[in-house]
Design a protein around this motif. Structure first.
Motif, PDB file in Angstrom:
ATOM      1  N   ASN A  46      76.997  30.004  47.256  1.00 51.96           N
ATOM      2  CA  ASN A  46      76.842  28.571  46.954  1.00 51.96           C
ATOM      3  C   ASN A  46      78.094  27.844  47.418  1.00 51.96           C
ATOM      4  O   ASN A  46      79.206  28.340  47.253  1.00 51.96           O
ATOM      5  CB  ASN A  46      76.637  28.340  45.458  1.00 51.96           C
ATOM      6  N   HIS A  47      77.916  26.657  47.957  1.00 53.80           N
ATOM      7  CA  HIS A  47      79.072  25.908  48.423  1.00 53.80           C
ATOM      8  C   HIS A  47      79.850  25.292  47.275  1.00 53.80           C
ATOM      9  O   HIS A  47      81.070  25.465  47.166  1.00 53.80           O
ATOM     10  CB  HIS A  47      78.644  24.813  49.400  1.00 53.80           C
ATOM     11  N   ASP A  48      79.175  24.568  46.418  1.00 53.54           N
ATOM     12  CA  ASP A  48      79.852  23.828  45.362  1.00 53.54           C
ATOM     13  C   ASP A  48      80.273  24.739  44.221  1.00 53.54           C
ATOM     14  O   ASP A  48      79.646  25.770  43.952  1.00 53.54           O
ATOM     15  CB  ASP A  48      78.949  22.722  44.821  1.00 53.54           C
ATOM     16  N   ALA A  49      81.330  24.323  43.523  1.00 48.73           N
ATOM     17  CA  ALA A  49      81.844  25.117  42.414  1.00 48.73           C
ATOM     18  C   ALA A  49      80.949  25.063  41.188  1.00 48.73           C
ATOM     19  O   ALA A  49      81.034  25.932  40.319  1.00 48.73           O
ATOM     20  CB  ALA A  49      83.248  24.645  42.040  1.00 48.73           C
ATOM     21  N   ALA A  50      80.098  24.050  41.109  1.00 48.11           N
ATOM     22  CA  ALA A  50      79.246  23.862  39.940  1.00 48.11           C
ATOM     23  C   ALA A  50      77.823  23.560  40.374  1.00 48.11           C
ATOM     24  O   ALA A  50      77.571  23.094  41.487  1.00 48.11           O
ATOM     25  CB  ALA A  50      79.774  22.725  39.066  1.00 48.11           C
ATOM     26  N   LEU A  51      76.902  23.819  39.459  1.00 46.44           N
ATOM     27  CA  LEU A  51      75.509  23.444  39.662  1.00 46.44           C
ATOM     28  C   LEU A  51      75.354  21.932  39.506  1.00 46.44           C
ATOM     29  O   LEU A  51      76.255  21.269  38.974  1.00 46.44           O
ATOM     30  CB  LEU A  51      74.632  24.162  38.641  1.00 46.44           C
ATOM     31  N   PRO A  52      74.233  21.375  39.930  1.00 49.55           N
ATOM     32  CA  PRO A  52      74.033  19.927  39.755  1.00 49.55           C
ATOM     33  C   PRO A  52      74.147  19.465  38.315  1.00 49.55           C
ATOM     34  O   PRO A  52      74.502  18.300  38.070  1.00 49.55           O
ATOM     35  CB  PRO A  52      72.620  19.713  40.311  1.00 49.55           C
ATOM     36  N   ASP A  53      73.886  20.348  37.353  1.00 49.33           N
ATOM     37  CA  ASP A  53      73.994  19.953  35.943  1.00 49.33           C
ATOM     38  C   ASP A  53      75.413  20.030  35.409  1.00 49.33           C
ATOM     39  O   ASP A  53      75.662  19.763  34.229  1.00 49.33           O
ATOM     40  CB  ASP A  53      73.051  20.781  35.071  1.00 49.33           C
ATOM     41  N   ASP A 113      66.729  29.124  65.805  1.00 49.70           N
ATOM     42  CA  ASP A 113      67.133  27.972  66.607  1.00 49.70           C
ATOM     43  C   ASP A 113      68.271  28.277  67.566  1.00 49.70           C
ATOM     44  O   ASP A 113      68.699  27.383  68.309  1.00 49.70           O
ATOM     45  CB  ASP A 113      67.524  26.816  65.696  1.00 49.70           C
ATOM     46  N   GLY A 114      68.791  29.490  67.527  1.00 53.78           N
ATOM     47  CA  GLY A 114      69.768  29.891  68.528  1.00 53.78           C
ATOM     48  C   GLY A 114      71.183  30.132  68.063  1.00 53.78           C
ATOM     49  O   GLY A 114      72.075  30.387  68.884  1.00 53.78           O
ATOM     50  N   ALA A 115      71.446  30.061  66.746  1.00 59.38           N
ATOM     51  CA  ALA A 115      72.797  30.379  66.261  1.00 59.38           C
ATOM     52  C   ALA A 115      73.072  31.858  66.462  1.00 59.38           C
ATOM     53  O   ALA A 115      72.205  32.704  66.209  1.00 59.38           O
ATOM     54  CB  ALA A 115      72.923  30.016  64.786  1.00 59.38           C
ATOM     55  N   SER A 116      74.271  32.169  66.888  1.00 56.24           N
ATOM     56  CA  SER A 116      74.660  33.575  67.021  1.00 56.24           C
ATOM     57  C   SER A 116      75.499  34.047  65.837  1.00 56.24           C
ATOM     58  O   SER A 116      75.815  35.230  65.729  1.00 56.24           O
ATOM     59  CB  SER A 116      75.431  33.799  68.325  1.00 56.24           C
ATOM     60  N   TRP A 117      75.849  33.100  64.950  1.00 49.46           N
ATOM     61  CA  TRP A 117      76.582  33.397  63.720  1.00 49.46           C
ATOM     62  C   TRP A 117      75.974  32.555  62.593  1.00 49.46           C
ATOM     63  O   TRP A 117      75.425  31.481  62.835  1.00 49.46           O
ATOM     64  CB  TRP A 117      78.060  32.996  63.826  1.00 49.46           C
ATOM     65  N   ILE A 118      76.149  33.065  61.368  1.00 50.21           N
ATOM     66  CA  ILE A 118      75.772  32.324  60.176  1.00 50.21           C
ATOM     67  C   ILE A 118      76.998  32.212  59.278  1.00 50.21           C
ATOM     68  O   ILE A 118      77.705  33.200  59.051  1.00 50.21           O
ATOM     69  CB  ILE A 118      74.640  33.038  59.402  1.00 50.21           C
ATOM     70  N   GLU A 119      77.242  30.998  58.763  1.00 51.19           N
ATOM     71  CA  GLU A 119      78.312  30.807  57.778  1.00 51.19           C
ATOM     72  C   GLU A 119      77.706  30.850  56.376  1.00 51.19           C
ATOM     73  O   GLU A 119      76.691  30.200  56.117  1.00 51.19           O
ATOM     74  CB  GLU A 119      79.003  29.463  58.004  1.00 51.19           C
ATOM     75  N   VAL A 120      78.322  31.645  55.500  1.00 55.80           N
ATOM     76  CA  VAL A 120      77.871  31.723  54.107  1.00 55.80           C
ATOM     77  C   VAL A 120      79.053  31.401  53.195  1.00 55.80           C
ATOM     78  O   VAL A 120      80.185  31.806  53.457  1.00 55.80           O
ATOM     79  CB  VAL A 120      77.282  33.108  53.758  1.00 55.80           C
ATOM     80  N   ASP A 121      78.777  30.657  52.123  1.00 58.24           N
ATOM     81  CA  ASP A 121      79.798  30.306  51.140  1.00 58.24           C
ATOM     82  C   ASP A 121      79.721  31.284  49.975  1.00 58.24           C
ATOM     83  O   ASP A 121      78.651  31.423  49.355  1.00 58.24           O
ATOM     84  CB  ASP A 121      79.561  28.889  50.620  1.00 58.24           C
ATOM     85  N   VAL A 122      80.826  31.931  49.669  1.00 56.66           N
ATOM     86  CA  VAL A 122      80.823  33.004  48.671  1.00 56.66           C
ATOM     87  C   VAL A 122      81.770  32.662  47.531  1.00 56.66           C
ATOM     88  O   VAL A 122      82.917  32.254  47.758  1.00 56.66           O
ATOM     89  CB  VAL A 122      81.242  34.339  49.328  1.00 56.66           C
TER      90      VAL A 122
END
Length: 255
Positions: free
Chosen positions: A61-68, A41-50
């Motif tokens: 993963n963004h969140d500190a915990a899983l949905p459970d 879609d044209g992004a020249s960068w990707i943000e990843v949560d580590v």
């Protein structure tokens, strides 16, 4: 002396967690499919949560915990994989070298007490050094300790301080400059969104970006909609982290 590093060819579009938060176009955030969609879609960068697992593997993963409710730092990499989480290495596999990498580092409370070699920033350093040799990369974090550690131990990798949600502009710019960052990451709501009422004492976007640039900082804004992304780009913002990549790319072209 200016410390601006020319990280961006302004204005640039960074895909937030890939193609955007949640599920966008059928692709869940922080997955290989979401990253690929953002690139198409044209992004020249990707943000990843580590963040790190219980056995010191970096997972995305963004969140500190899983949905459970289970905390990721309490789970092994195998357990994370069973829930569909990628390792950082898997996330980067196949990402074209022409695509920049914005690494949003999510530290954990245990980084305060675990041996230094186990802490999230330390685990990330070898990956940063490798990726910086083949693509544009920068590290951002809410945690100033990460910014300082990367600046000290991987000085070739630009850093961005992302103070907190709705961060005051004064502290964001002054803090990033004081920590020797190359970039300041500003919540779009801190600038003021289209239609917001004026806030007494809040500096204009033009003034804030101009001051940051004079301090040697580039400016990243997260997460404006396409209308505000174009407006901020007109004021000199160097890059925007967005949930609507195609809409933002189109808006910037029109602008």
């Amino acid at each position: 002396m200016s410390r601006r590093t020319g990280v961006f060819t302004a204005p640039e579009v960074i895909g937030h967690r890939g193609a955007g938060r949640g599920v966008v176009g059928g692709h869940r955030e922080n997955t290989a499919a979401s990253y690929a969609a953002a690139v198409r879609d044209g992004a020249s960068w990707i943000e990843v949560d580590v963040r790190r697992s219980a056995d010191d593997v970096l997972v995305v993963n963004h969140d500190a915990a899983l949905p459970d409710g289970r905390a990721i730092v309490d789970l092994t990499a195998r357990e994370c994989a069973a829930q569909g989480l990628l390792t950082l290495e898997e996330a980067l596999d196949g990402l074209p070298a022409r695509i920049g990498l914005d690494v949003d580092v999510k530290t954990v409370m245990e980084d305060a007490t675990d041996p230094p070699a186990r802490r999230t920033a330390a685990l990330l350093l070898p990956v940063l050094r490798r990726e910086a040799a083949r693509r544009r990369v920068f590290v951002c974090s809410f945690d100033p300790a990460v910014v300082l550690a990367v600046g000290r131990d991987a000085p070739g990798v630009p850093t961005a301080w992302m103070p907190f949600v709705r961060n005051p502009l004064d502290q964001a710019v002054a803090g990033a400059a004081g920590m020797g960052c190359a970039i300041v990451a500003i919540d779009a709501r801190s600038f003021g969104l289209t239609g917001d009422a004026p806030r007494p004492g809040r500096r204009s976007v033009d003034y804030t970006v101009g001051t940051a640039h004079r301090a040697g900082l580039e400016v990243v804004c997260w997460c404006p909609d396409p209308v505000d992304a174009a407006r901020f780009a007109d004021s000199g913002v160097d890059a925007v982290v967005v949930d609507d990549v195609p809409g933002t790319v189109a808006a910037l072209k029109r602008g």
